[in-house]
Design an enzyme around this catalytic site. Sequence first.
Site, mmCIF file in Angstrom:
data_model
loop_
_atom_site.group_PDB
_atom_site.id
_atom_site.type_symbol
_atom_site.label_atom_id
_atom_site.label_comp_id
_atom_site.label_asym_id
_atom_site.label_seq_id
_atom_site.Cartn_x
_atom_site.Cartn_y
_atom_site.Cartn_z
ATOM 1 C CG ASP A 7 -10.297 -6.206 -8.852
ATOM 2 O OD1 ASP A 7 -9.331 -6.432 -7.764
ATOM 3 O OD2 ASP A 7 -11.281 -5.967 -8.454
ATOM 4 C CB ILE A 8 -4.942 -8.462 -7.693
ATOM 5 C CG1 ILE A 8 -3.929 -9.538 -7.669
ATOM 6 C CG2 ILE A 8 -5.251 -7.966 -6.319
ATOM 7 C CD1 ILE A 8 -2.655 -9.341 -7.288
ATOM 8 C CG ASN B 251 -0.903 -2.356 7.317
ATOM 9 O OD1 ASN B 251 -0.841 -3.090 8.111
ATOM 10 N ND2 ASN B 251 -2.041 -1.666 7.159
ATOM 11 N N GLY C 299 -6.274 0.840 -0.318
ATOM 12 C CA GLY C 299 -5.590 0.128 -1.694
ATOM 13 C C GLY C 299 -5.824 -1.089 -1.933
ATOM 14 C CG ASP D 135 -4.128 -4.696 3.130
ATOM 15 O OD1 ASP D 135 -4.544 -5.874 3.354
ATOM 16 O OD2 ASP D 135 -3.452 -4.163 4.321
ATOM 17 C CB SER E 155 6.278 -0.394 -2.456
ATOM 18 O OG SER E 155 6.697 -1.156 -1.164
ATOM 19 C CB VAL F 30 -0.518 4.348 0.220
ATOM 20 C CG1 VAL F 30 -0.200 4.852 1.644
ATOM 21 C CG2 VAL F 30 -1.929 4.497 0.026
ATOM 22 C CE1 TYR F 31 2.461 1.693 3.687
ATOM 23 C CE2 TYR F 31 3.764 -0.172 3.072
ATOM 24 C CZ TYR F 31 2.895 0.387 4.098
ATOM 25 O OH TYR F 31 2.520 0.128 5.250
HETATM 26 P P1 ADP Z 1 1.413 0.083 -0.858
HETATM 27 O O1 ADP Z 1 0.988 0.592 0.295
HETATM 28 O O2 ADP Z 1 2.184 -1.300 -0.829
HETATM 29 O O3 ADP Z 1 2.024 1.059 -1.759
HETATM 30 P P2 ADP Z 1 -1.193 0.120 -2.338
HETATM 31 O O4 ADP Z 1 -2.440 -0.878 -2.141
HETATM 32 O O5 ADP Z 1 -1.291 1.563 -1.729
HETATM 33 O O6 ADP Z 1 -0.079 -0.594 -1.645
HETATM 34 O O7 ADP Z 1 -0.647 -0.005 -3.884
HETATM 35 C C1 ADP Z 1 -0.026 -0.839 -4.465
HETATM 36 C C2 ADP Z 1 -0.574 -1.050 -5.774
HETATM 37 O O8 ADP Z 1 -1.764 -1.917 -6.152
HETATM 38 C C3 ADP Z 1 -0.986 0.247 -6.630
HETATM 39 O O9 ADP Z 1 -0.364 0.176 -7.828
HETATM 40 C C4 ADP Z 1 -2.415 0.364 -6.601
HETATM 41 O O10 ADP Z 1 -2.988 1.046 -7.919
HETATM 42 C C5 ADP Z 1 -2.558 -1.109 -6.885
HETATM 43 N N1 ADP Z 1 -3.927 -1.470 -6.821
HETATM 44 C C6 ADP Z 1 -4.965 -1.047 -5.779
HETATM 45 N N2 ADP Z 1 -5.960 -1.717 -5.721
HETATM 46 C C7 ADP Z 1 -5.926 -2.964 -6.492
HETATM 47 C C8 ADP Z 1 -6.639 -4.054 -6.877
HETATM 48 N N3 ADP Z 1 -7.772 -4.341 -6.738
HETATM 49 N N4 ADP Z 1 -5.880 -4.998 -7.850
HETATM 50 C C9 ADP Z 1 -4.823 -4.690 -8.292
HETATM 51 N N5 ADP Z 1 -4.006 -3.784 -7.797
HETATM 52 C C10 ADP Z 1 -4.495 -2.780 -6.987
#
Ligand code: ADP
Length: 173
Positions: A11-12, A25, A33, A35, A118, A121-122
Amino acid sequence: MAADLRAIRADITALDVDGIVNAANNSLLGGGGVDGAIHRAAGPELLEACRKLAGCETGDAKITPGFRLPARYVIHTVGPVWHGGERGEPERLASCYRRSLAVALEHGLRSLAFPSISTGVYGYPIERAASIAVDTVYAITRDRNDLTSIVFCCFSAGDLAVYQAILDDLPDR
Ligand code: ADP
């Protein structure tokens, strides 16, 4: 000495690094996600700081403090929405990594973690996006000594395997 590039599954929002990158966005006013997770963990001060930035172009990056996060800074970048790859998506995705690194360097950050921009969701295909991520970061960091550590922070085991295979193919490692 070149920066250490590695992929981990985490988890970042939990990472204790100088800066984490947010896949935001254009409004920079929060989303789902990664964000949403970053805003929840950083606290409401992050949204206030983002309001002052007045949005961000796709492929650009802007910085805020990390507030309640272990990371000192958040670099907000906006990846392209995948439309099949013929609408400038690869260039824009590469630009996210380039601009994020440039902003990090301007602020003296030495360790940075990227999510897989990206590919949620993107809708950007993970293999293509991960190649761009690794190639772009490698090209910028291989001859510098001011960035010590770059982490590609994957959320799934599948994504981690993709990144790991690409990193294993890099020269000089
Ligand atoms: P985008 O709109 O740029 O596609 P997302 O947030 O939908 O962004 O997804 C980007 C990546 O981040 C995906 O691989 C998703 O699984 C991942 N992700 C979601 N939550 C976390 C988190 N807490 N830590 C790290 N990566 C995450």
